[in-house]
Design a protein around this motif. Sequence first.
Motif, PDB file in Angstrom:
ATOM      1  N   MET A 113       0.865  -1.063   0.001  1.00 43.73           N
ATOM      2  CA  MET A 113       0.071   0.037  -0.027  1.00 43.73           C
ATOM      3  C   MET A 113       0.846   1.210  -0.004  1.00 43.73           C
ATOM      4  SD  MET A 113      -3.001   1.272   2.431  1.00 43.73           S
ATOM      5  CE  MET A 113      -3.811  -0.253   2.491  1.00 43.73           C
ATOM      6  N   GLY A 114       0.640   2.177  -0.869  1.00 43.61           N
ATOM      7  CA  GLY A 114       1.465   3.399  -1.086  1.00 43.61           C
ATOM      8  C   GLY A 114       0.876   4.087  -2.050  1.00 43.61           C
ATOM      9  N   ARG A 115       1.666   5.399  -2.306  1.00 43.84           N
ATOM     10  CA  ARG A 115       1.325   6.468  -3.243  1.00 43.84           C
ATOM     11  C   ARG A 115       2.138   6.475  -4.384  1.00 43.84           C
ATOM     12  NH1 ARG A 115      -2.558   9.772  -1.013  1.00 43.84           N
ATOM     13  NH2 ARG A 115      -2.681   9.706   1.154  1.00 43.84           N
ATOM     14  N   LEU A 116       1.521   6.601  -5.603  1.00 42.57           N
ATOM     15  CA  LEU A 116       2.369   6.780  -6.900  1.00 42.57           C
ATOM     16  C   LEU A 116       3.150   7.746  -6.726  1.00 42.57           C
ATOM     17  CD1 LEU A 116      -0.274   4.717  -7.858  1.00 42.57           C
ATOM     18  CD2 LEU A 116       0.397   5.886 -10.052  1.00 42.57           C
ATOM     19  N   THR A 117       4.261   7.670  -7.236  1.00 44.17           N
ATOM     20  CA  THR A 117       5.528   8.819  -7.215  1.00 44.17           C
ATOM     21  C   THR A 117       5.412   9.493  -8.313  1.00 44.17           C
ATOM     22  OG1 THR A 117       7.281   7.466  -8.093  1.00 44.17           O
ATOM     23  CG2 THR A 117       7.069   7.405  -5.742  1.00 44.17           C
ATOM     24  N   ARG A 118       4.908   8.977  -9.426  1.00 39.88           N
ATOM     25  CA  ARG A 118       4.512   9.799 -10.630  1.00 39.88           C
ATOM     26  C   ARG A 118       3.282   9.204 -11.568  1.00 39.88           C
ATOM     27  NH1 ARG A 118       8.411   5.999 -11.504  1.00 39.88           N
ATOM     28  NH2 ARG A 118       8.411   4.871 -13.282  1.00 39.88           N
ATOM     29  N   ASP A 119       2.906   9.855 -12.479  1.00 37.59           N
ATOM     30  CA  ASP A 119       1.927   9.238 -13.571  1.00 37.59           C
ATOM     31  C   ASP A 119       2.516   7.853 -14.056  1.00 37.59           C
ATOM     32  OD1 ASP A 119       0.211  11.478 -12.548  1.00 37.59           O
ATOM     33  OD2 ASP A 119       0.568  12.743 -14.539  1.00 37.59           O
ATOM     34  N   PRO A 120       1.546   7.003 -14.170  1.00 35.25           N
ATOM     35  CA  PRO A 120       1.924   5.596 -14.918  1.00 35.25           C
ATOM     36  C   PRO A 120       2.473   6.027 -16.227  1.00 35.25           C
ATOM     37  CG  PRO A 120      -0.146   5.417 -13.845  1.00 35.25           C
ATOM     38  CD  PRO A 120       0.256   6.840 -13.679  1.00 35.25           C
TER      39      PRO A 120
ATOM     40  N   GLY B  75      -3.308  -2.473 -16.650  1.00 27.46           N
ATOM     41  CA  GLY B  75      -2.588  -1.654 -17.148  1.00 27.46           C
ATOM     42  C   GLY B  75      -3.480  -0.419 -17.772  1.00 27.46           C
ATOM     43  N   GLU B  76      -4.673  -0.850 -18.178  1.00 21.32           N
ATOM     44  CA  GLU B  76      -5.822   0.216 -18.789  1.00 21.32           C
ATOM     45  C   GLU B  76      -6.243   0.826 -17.613  1.00 21.32           C
ATOM     46  OE1 GLU B  76      -8.183  -2.290 -20.934  1.00 21.32           O
ATOM     47  OE2 GLU B  76      -6.700  -2.746 -22.792  1.00 21.32           O
ATOM     48  N   PHE B  77      -6.506   0.061 -16.751  1.00 22.37           N
ATOM     49  CA  PHE B  77      -7.063   0.608 -15.258  1.00 22.37           C
ATOM     50  C   PHE B  77      -5.895   1.674 -14.954  1.00 22.37           C
ATOM     51  CE2 PHE B  77      -7.099   0.903 -10.877  1.00 22.37           C
ATOM     52  CZ  PHE B  77      -8.749   1.282 -10.520  1.00 22.37           C
ATOM     53  N   ALA B  78      -4.684   1.500 -14.800  1.00 24.70           N
ATOM     54  CA  ALA B  78      -3.648   2.373 -14.510  1.00 24.70           C
ATOM     55  C   ALA B  78      -3.641   3.656 -15.308  1.00 24.70           C
ATOM     56  CB  ALA B  78      -2.199   1.815 -14.446  1.00 24.70           C
ATOM     57  N   GLU B  79      -3.724   3.452 -16.328  1.00 18.01           N
ATOM     58  CA  GLU B  79      -3.850   4.632 -17.470  1.00 18.01           C
ATOM     59  C   GLU B  79      -5.091   5.719 -17.286  1.00 18.01           C
ATOM     60  OE1 GLU B  79      -3.322   5.121 -22.255  1.00 18.01           O
ATOM     61  OE2 GLU B  79      -4.473   3.266 -21.538  1.00 18.01           O
ATOM     62  N   LYS B  80      -5.927   4.922 -17.011  1.00 21.10           N
ATOM     63  CA  LYS B  80      -7.266   5.587 -16.906  1.00 21.10           C
ATOM     64  C   LYS B  80      -7.522   6.267 -15.544  1.00 21.10           C
ATOM     65  CE  LYS B  80     -12.145   5.250 -17.952  1.00 21.10           C
ATOM     66  NZ  LYS B  80     -13.223   4.336 -18.447  1.00 21.10           N
ATOM     67  N   TYR B  81      -7.213   5.649 -14.565  1.00 17.13           N
ATOM     68  CA  TYR B  81      -7.372   6.369 -13.126  1.00 17.13           C
ATOM     69  C   TYR B  81      -6.520   6.665 -12.142  1.00 17.13           C
ATOM     70  CZ  TYR B  81     -12.035   4.059 -14.383  1.00 17.13           C
ATOM     71  OH  TYR B  81     -13.076   3.778 -15.027  1.00 17.13           O
TER      72      TYR B  81
END
Length: 152
Positions: free
Chosen positions: A7-14, A64-70
């Motif tokens: 569990m963590g936070r994204l450091t940058r956009d995918p 991957g599509e989920f990551a791109e969209k949300y």
Amino acid sequence: MNKVILMGRLTRDPEIRYSNSQDGSQLAIARYSLAVDRRFARRNGGNDQQTADFINCVAFGRQGEFAEKYLKQGTKIAVTGRIQTGSYTNKEGQKVFTTEVVVEEQEFAESKNAASGSQGGYEPQNAPSPEAASADAFMDIPEGIENDLPFK
């Protein structure tokens, strides 16, 4: 068994790219890094200190599509997957070893309200103060909310 839960936070956009799959369709590949908190106690008796590990993740196909969209920088998510190691030789001829989490599942770990700066969660409108407790340590129900209670 090779199972990872983070569990963590994204450091940058995918970072998203598409690759041709074996059946001729496009396969989404999303790469991102998660900052995962790590707490440790100081040996000198001081307060606990907190730092973060930065974990590289890769999501294929629908994930991957989920990551791109949300997903975007700062989004707090929970990820399950497996650790995958590999290596390659860089342009200078040096062997580089890699470790990443191949995402099997990912989901949001906080509400939109919490992500946008508010506390999130349930906040009752007319919550009684603790001083409103009677001598038997039970609080009296404030007038006008009887119909909003989840029980009768």
